[in-house]
Scaffold this motif. Structure first.
Motif, PDB file in Angstrom:
ATOM      1  N   PHE A 120       0.822  -1.212   0.000  1.00 41.42           N
ATOM      2  CA  PHE A 120       0.000   0.000   0.000  1.00 41.42           C
ATOM      3  C   PHE A 120       0.855   1.261   0.000  1.00 41.42           C
ATOM      4  O   PHE A 120       0.549   2.254   0.667  1.00 41.42           O
ATOM      5  CB  PHE A 120      -0.961   0.005   1.191  1.00 41.42           C
ATOM      6  N   GLY A 121       1.970   1.208  -0.734  1.00 42.32           N
ATOM      7  CA  GLY A 121       2.835   2.370  -0.865  1.00 42.32           C
ATOM      8  C   GLY A 121       3.725   2.638   0.323  1.00 42.32           C
ATOM      9  O   GLY A 121       4.432   3.651   0.361  1.00 42.32           O
ATOM     10  N   LEU A 122       3.730   1.730   1.311  1.00 46.56           N
ATOM     11  CA  LEU A 122       4.527   1.942   2.514  1.00 46.56           C
ATOM     12  C   LEU A 122       5.584   0.858   2.651  1.00 46.56           C
ATOM     13  O   LEU A 122       5.263  -0.333   2.642  1.00 46.56           O
ATOM     14  CB  LEU A 122       3.625   1.931   3.749  1.00 46.56           C
ATOM     15  N   PRO A 123       6.862   1.224   2.792  1.00 49.26           N
ATOM     16  CA  PRO A 123       7.907   0.223   3.020  1.00 49.26           C
ATOM     17  C   PRO A 123       7.709  -0.454   4.376  1.00 49.26           C
ATOM     18  O   PRO A 123       7.371   0.203   5.370  1.00 49.26           O
ATOM     19  CB  PRO A 123       9.202   1.049   3.008  1.00 49.26           C
ATOM     20  N   ARG A 124       7.912  -1.745   4.387  1.00 47.41           N
ATOM     21  CA  ARG A 124       7.742  -2.504   5.623  1.00 47.41           C
ATOM     22  C   ARG A 124       8.831  -3.569   5.734  1.00 47.41           C
ATOM     23  O   ARG A 124       9.388  -4.010   4.733  1.00 47.41           O
ATOM     24  CB  ARG A 124       6.366  -3.169   5.670  1.00 47.41           C
ATOM     25  N   LEU A 125       9.066  -4.004   6.955  1.00 49.01           N
ATOM     26  CA  LEU A 125       9.983  -5.101   7.223  1.00 49.01           C
ATOM     27  C   LEU A 125       9.228  -6.197   7.955  1.00 49.01           C
ATOM     28  O   LEU A 125       8.390  -5.926   8.822  1.00 49.01           O
ATOM     29  CB  LEU A 125      11.151  -4.632   8.099  1.00 49.01           C
ATOM     30  N   CYS A 126       9.536  -7.434   7.600  1.00 46.10           N
ATOM     31  CA  CYS A 126       8.970  -8.566   8.333  1.00 46.10           C
ATOM     32  C   CYS A 126      10.092  -9.556   8.636  1.00 46.10           C
ATOM     33  O   CYS A 126      11.178  -9.481   8.062  1.00 46.10           O
ATOM     34  CB  CYS A 126       7.882  -9.257   7.503  1.00 46.10           C
ATOM     35  N   VAL A 127       9.831 -10.456   9.545  1.00 46.23           N
ATOM     36  CA  VAL A 127      10.764 -11.551   9.818  1.00 46.23           C
ATOM     37  C   VAL A 127      10.601 -12.565   8.692  1.00 46.23           C
ATOM     38  O   VAL A 127       9.491 -13.022   8.420  1.00 46.23           O
ATOM     39  CB  VAL A 127      10.440 -12.221  11.168  1.00 46.23           C
ATOM     40  N   HIS A 128      11.697 -12.907   7.996  1.00 47.36           N
ATOM     41  CA  HIS A 128      11.540 -13.870   6.910  1.00 47.36           C
ATOM     42  C   HIS A 128      11.700 -15.305   7.408  1.00 47.36           C
ATOM     43  O   HIS A 128      12.262 -15.555   8.485  1.00 47.36           O
ATOM     44  CB  HIS A 128      12.471 -13.554   5.735  1.00 47.36           C
ATOM     45  N   LYS A 129      11.185 -16.224   6.632  1.00 41.50           N
ATOM     46  CA  LYS A 129      11.065 -17.611   7.086  1.00 41.50           C
ATOM     47  C   LYS A 129      12.383 -18.362   7.165  1.00 41.50           C
ATOM     48  O   LYS A 129      12.429 -19.474   7.704  1.00 41.50           O
ATOM     49  CB  LYS A 129      10.096 -18.361   6.173  1.00 41.50           C
ATOM     50  N   ASN A 130      13.466 -17.783   6.642  1.00 39.91           N
ATOM     51  CA  ASN A 130      14.765 -18.451   6.683  1.00 39.91           C
ATOM     52  C   ASN A 130      15.716 -17.822   7.698  1.00 39.91           C
ATOM     53  O   ASN A 130      16.921 -18.063   7.653  1.00 39.91           O
ATOM     54  CB  ASN A 130      15.406 -18.414   5.297  1.00 39.91           C
ATOM     55  N   SER A 132      18.016 -17.084  10.759  1.00 41.93           N
ATOM     56  CA  SER A 132      18.809 -18.024  11.572  1.00 41.93           C
ATOM     57  C   SER A 132      18.515 -17.881  13.054  1.00 41.93           C
ATOM     58  O   SER A 132      18.767 -18.802  13.830  1.00 41.93           O
ATOM     59  CB  SER A 132      20.306 -17.782  11.309  1.00 41.93           C
ATOM     60  N   ASN A 133      17.991 -16.731  13.463  1.00 48.05           N
ATOM     61  CA  ASN A 133      17.634 -16.511  14.869  1.00 48.05           C
ATOM     62  C   ASN A 133      16.331 -17.233  15.164  1.00 48.05           C
ATOM     63  O   ASN A 133      15.242 -16.701  14.960  1.00 48.05           O
ATOM     64  CB  ASN A 133      17.501 -15.012  15.150  1.00 48.05           C
ATOM     65  N   ARG A 134      16.431 -18.430  15.670  1.00 49.46           N
ATOM     66  CA  ARG A 134      15.251 -19.269  15.850  1.00 49.46           C
ATOM     67  C   ARG A 134      14.305 -18.732  16.913  1.00 49.46           C
ATOM     68  O   ARG A 134      13.118 -19.076  16.927  1.00 49.46           O
ATOM     69  CB  ARG A 134      15.663 -20.694  16.214  1.00 49.46           C
ATOM     70  N   THR A 135      14.802 -17.882  17.806  1.00 50.28           N
ATOM     71  CA  THR A 135      13.915 -17.369  18.866  1.00 50.28           C
ATOM     72  C   THR A 135      12.805 -16.510  18.272  1.00 50.28           C
ATOM     73  O   THR A 135      11.708 -16.434  18.833  1.00 50.28           O
ATOM     74  CB  THR A 135      14.695 -16.541  19.902  1.00 50.28           C
ATOM     75  N   LEU A 136      13.076 -15.865  17.140  1.00 49.22           N
ATOM     76  CA  LEU A 136      12.038 -15.054  16.504  1.00 49.22           C
ATOM     77  C   LEU A 136      11.093 -15.905  15.658  1.00 49.22           C
ATOM     78  O   LEU A 136      10.109 -15.405  15.122  1.00 49.22           O
ATOM     79  CB  LEU A 136      12.664 -13.959  15.638  1.00 49.22           C
ATOM     80  N   LEU A 137      11.399 -17.205  15.548  1.00 55.58           N
ATOM     81  CA  LEU A 137      10.526 -18.125  14.820  1.00 55.58           C
ATOM     82  C   LEU A 137       9.845 -19.109  15.768  1.00 55.58           C
ATOM     83  O   LEU A 137       9.365 -20.156  15.344  1.00 55.58           O
ATOM     84  CB  LEU A 137      11.328 -18.899  13.761  1.00 55.58           C
ATOM     85  N   ALA A 138       9.786 -18.759  17.029  1.00 53.34           N
ATOM     86  CA  ALA A 138       9.212 -19.664  18.028  1.00 53.34           C
ATOM     87  C   ALA A 138       7.757 -19.997  17.725  1.00 53.34           C
ATOM     88  O   ALA A 138       7.272 -21.070  18.087  1.00 53.34           O
ATOM     89  CB  ALA A 138       9.323 -19.044  19.422  1.00 53.34           C
ATOM     90  N   THR A 139       7.059 -19.087  17.053  1.00 53.01           N
ATOM     91  CA  THR A 139       5.645 -19.326  16.751  1.00 53.01           C
ATOM     92  C   THR A 139       5.410 -19.539  15.257  1.00 53.01           C
ATOM     93  O   THR A 139       4.281 -19.446  14.783  1.00 53.01           O
ATOM     94  CB  THR A 139       4.790 -18.139  17.228  1.00 53.01           C
ATOM     95  N   TYR A 140       6.478 -19.794  14.514  1.00 51.72           N
ATOM     96  CA  TYR A 140       6.367 -19.955  13.065  1.00 51.72           C
ATOM     97  C   TYR A 140       5.488 -21.160  12.732  1.00 51.72           C
ATOM     98  O   TYR A 140       5.765 -22.278  13.148  1.00 51.72           O
ATOM     99  CB  TYR A 140       7.763 -20.120  12.463  1.00 51.72           C
ATOM    100  N   ASP A 141       4.428 -20.939  11.959  1.00 50.12           N
ATOM    101  CA  ASP A 141       3.509 -21.999  11.558  1.00 50.12           C
ATOM    102  C   ASP A 141       3.860 -22.443  10.136  1.00 50.12           C
ATOM    103  O   ASP A 141       3.461 -21.825   9.156  1.00 50.12           O
ATOM    104  CB  ASP A 141       2.069 -21.494  11.618  1.00 50.12           C
TER     105      ASP A 141
END
Length: 227
Positions: A120-130, A132-141
């Protein structure tokens, strides 16, 4: 009161036209937005947002990118001294968006686990699925299909362009910036003011009270108010 004699022509920031702009690179995180969540619980969105903010702070300093926290992130810092537990995003105002858009920076962000895209015209950042910091993927479905839109993301970082306003008449020599959004709020930024989130300080605008009243009314310190 701020009055303006002359405003600098805004730079036109190009969209990120590359395959890496695909939102499907983002991890589908099934973290909780419960008001009982804290930045200490790895299953909570607040935990991921807080650690994403800490990374951004370090990353931007390394690349001499000036930024300030604004909107709901600033609201949480002032009202709760932490990340609002039911929020989905971190709100950041950035001065030099053009540099952020370079392939070098996008690739480096990806190497550190964050995908830069535009929605929607706005730059954004997300956690990507690859990441290496697994703590940020603790809830990855992993059973869930990759996100198809920002609405399907549970956590992300919004990046707002901030343009210097020249010729502004103020009571101080503090630079005036326009936050590039639907509103017309003008931020005073000396890059000296900081606010605390979980005992760590982050840069923010100078006219905090004016900012919060403008966007969240005079009642911003009371009740469960979304950002």
């Amino acid at each position: 009161m701020i009055t303006f004699q002359l405003s600098k022509q805004e730079k036109v920031v190009k969209s990120i036209n590359s395959p890496s702009n695909n939102i499907s690179h983002c991890a589908f995180l099934a973290c909780s937005h419960s008001p009982q969540c804290t930045t200490q619980n790895k299953t909570c969105c607040a935990y991921i947002l807080k650690h994403s903010l800490v990374f951004i702070d370090t990353f931007f300093k390394h690349h001499n990118l000036s930024y300030v926290i604004i909107y709901g992130t600033l609201l949480g810092a002032v009202r709760n001294k932490t990340i609002i537990p039911w929020t989905k995003d971190i709100d950041i105002g950035i001065i030099d968006m053009t540099y952020l858009f370079t392939k070098k920076i996008r690739d480096e962000l990806y190497q550190h686990g964050f995908h830069l895209f535009e929605s929607f015209g706005l730059p954004r950042l997300c956690v990507h699925k690859n990441i290496s910091n697994r703590t940020l993927l603790a809830t990855y479905d992993r059973r869930h299909k990759p996100p198809a839109s920002t609405l399907e993301l549970k956590v992300y970082i919004d990046l707002y362009s901030m343009y210097r306003i020249y010729g502004a008449q103020t009571t101080s020599k503090t630079p005036v910036f326009l936050i590039k959004t639907g509103g017309s709020f003008h931020a005073l930024i000396s890059f000296q003011n900081r606010v605390t989130i979980d005992e760590q300080t982050f840069p923010t605008i100078d006219n905090i009270e004016e900012h919060l009243v403008y966007f969240y009314t005079k009642e911003y310190m009371h009740g469960i108010m979304t950002e």
